[in-house]
Design an enzyme around this catalytic site. Sequence first.
Site, short mmCIF file in Angstrom:
data_model
loop_
_atom_site.label_atom_id
_atom_site.label_comp_id
_atom_site.label_asym_id
_atom_site.label_seq_id
_atom_site.Cartn_x
_atom_site.Cartn_y
_atom_site.Cartn_z
NE ARG A 55 -0.66 1.92 3.52
CZ ARG A 55 0.44 2.68 3.64
NH1 ARG A 55 1.63 2.14 3.89
NH2 ARG A 55 0.36 3.99 3.50
N GLY A 56 0.19 2.40 -0.14
CA GLY A 56 0.92 3.65 -0.33
C GLY A 56 1.04 3.84 -1.84
CB ALA A 57 0.13 6.67 -4.03
NE ARG A 98 -6.44 0.57 -1.92
CZ ARG A 98 -5.81 1.23 -0.94
NH1 ARG A 98 -4.50 1.11 -0.80
NH2 ARG A 98 -6.46 2.00 -0.11
CD GLN A 205 -3.64 2.83 6.66
OE1 GLN A 205 -4.27 3.25 7.62
NE2 GLN A 205 -4.23 2.50 5.52
CG ASP A 246 -3.47 7.84 -1.88
OD1 ASP A 246 -3.38 8.36 -0.76
OD2 ASP A 246 -3.09 6.69 -2.13
CG ASN A 256 -3.02 11.46 1.99
OD1 ASN A 256 -2.40 10.59 1.36
ND2 ASN A 256 -2.73 11.74 3.24
CE LYS A 257 -5.71 5.48 4.02
NZ LYS A 257 -6.67 4.54 3.38
O1 MRU Z 1 -4.94 3.07 1.89
P1 MRU Z 1 -3.47 3.36 1.88
O2 MRU Z 1 -2.78 2.93 3.11
O3 MRU Z 1 -2.80 2.86 0.63
O4 MRU Z 1 -3.40 4.95 1.84
C1 MRU Z 1 -2.14 5.54 1.73
C2 MRU Z 1 -2.15 7.01 1.83
O5 MRU Z 1 -3.16 7.65 1.91
C3 MRU Z 1 -0.80 7.65 1.75
O6 MRU Z 1 -0.77 8.84 2.48
C4 MRU Z 1 -0.48 7.98 0.29
O7 MRU Z 1 -0.64 6.84 -0.52
C5 MRU Z 1 0.88 8.50 0.12
S1 MRU Z 1 2.10 7.23 0.28
C6 MRU Z 1 3.56 7.94 -0.06
#
Ligand code: MRU
Length: 355
Positions: A55-57, A98, A205, A246, A256-257
Site C-alpha cells: 500500500r501507499g501510492a 484500487r 497505518q 494519492d 489522501n487517507k
Molecule cells: O490506503 P493506503 O494505506 O494505501 O493509503 C495511503 C495514503 O493515503 C498515503 O498517504 C499515500 O498513498 C501517500 S504514500 C507515499
Amino acid sequence: MENIASITHIESVRLSDDGTAVVIIDQTQLPGRTEYLTLSTAEDIWEAIHSLKVRGAPAIGICAGYGIYCLALKIREKDYNGFLREFRREKDYLDSARPTAVNLSWALNRMERVVTGNRDKQVPDILNLLKEECCRIHQEDISMCRAISEYGLSLLKDGDGVLTHCNAGPLATSRYGTGQGPLFLGKERGMNFHVYADETRPLLQGARLTAYELQRAGIDVTLICDNMAGIVMKNGWVQACMVGCDRVAANGDTANKIGTSGVAILARYYNIPFYVLGPTSTIDMNCRTGDDIRIELREPEEIKEKFYREPVALKEVKCYNPSFDVTDHSLITAVITEKGICRPPFTESLAALFC
Ligand code: MRU
C-alpha cells in the site's frame, strides 16, 4: 535505535531473485511480524494491492509495474496482437484493485506504452524492454523520494514539531518516503524533530507503520488518536503538517487517507502550514478538481472488527467507510514534488511542472 539506513532501505516491493515474481513485505502484519510474500499470479498481486498488503501510492505503482511484467512473462501468445490482447486483459484486471491512487494506472499505462510503442519487435524483445521499464519506475521513485525529502526539509527547522497522517514513509515508497521523507533525511543530518503521528483509523497505518518506522529510526515520535490532532496544535506543539497524497487534481485538490482534510482544516484554524508531498506521478492533470477523483469505499468490517478482539459494534449497524478524502486546495500551503515546491495558485504552479 537502529541504523537509520536500515529503515530508509527497507524494500517493501522488489522483483524476486529469479525475476519472475514480486516480493513484498506484508504491511498488514506490521509491526508485529515482518513477513515477506512472493506474488506470482494475477490474483495474488490483485489481492495484495486490494487488501493493503502492499500500500501507499508509489509502492502500489512499483508493485503494479513489476506485477504486469511478471504476468507478461507467462503470456503464451507469441504473435504481437495476441500478446497485446492478453497484456491488456491482465493490465485491466490489476488496474481494478484500487481506484483512488493514480500511481496504479499510471504505472500500468507506462508499461502498456512499452508494448504499444514496439509493435515492430518480437515478444522476447518486448519482454526485455518491459523489465527495463518496471526497474526504471522503481529507480525513479528512489530519486524522486530523495528530491521531495530535500525540498520538504528546506521548509523545516531543527526542533520543529511535525504532525503527519497515515504512512508515507519508506514502506509506502522507496527509501526516504514522501510525506515523512524530510523527517528521515533531517535525522540523517543530525536534526531533531518531534513528530505527532495520527493513528489513522480505521486501518491504523499511522500507528502500525509510521510510528514503527520513525521509532526504529530514532526519531522522536508520539502516537496520537486522530481526534487528538486539535489539542496538540492548540498546545503549540506543531509547526508544520506533512502528508503524502494519492491523487492531486489540476487545481491542487488532494486525495489522501481519510482524515487528512480534517487535519488541514485544523491546521488552517491554528495557522499552521499544511504541506502535501508526492511525486509528479501522483498529479493527475486529467482531474480538473477533487470532484473528479473516485473515492474508494471499503468494507464495514474494517471499522467494526478488524483490529479488535471482539466486534465494537453490532453486526447489523451500517458503516460508511471511505478510504480517502479530498483536501480542498485552499487549505494547502504547498505541494512538494521532486521538481520543486508548488504554491498557490496551483492551477498555474502544477501545470508548470509538465511544461
Ligand atoms: O490506503 P493506503 O494505506 O494505501 O493509503 C495511503 C495514503 O493515503 C498515503 O498517504 C499515500 O498513498 C501517500 S504514500 C507515499
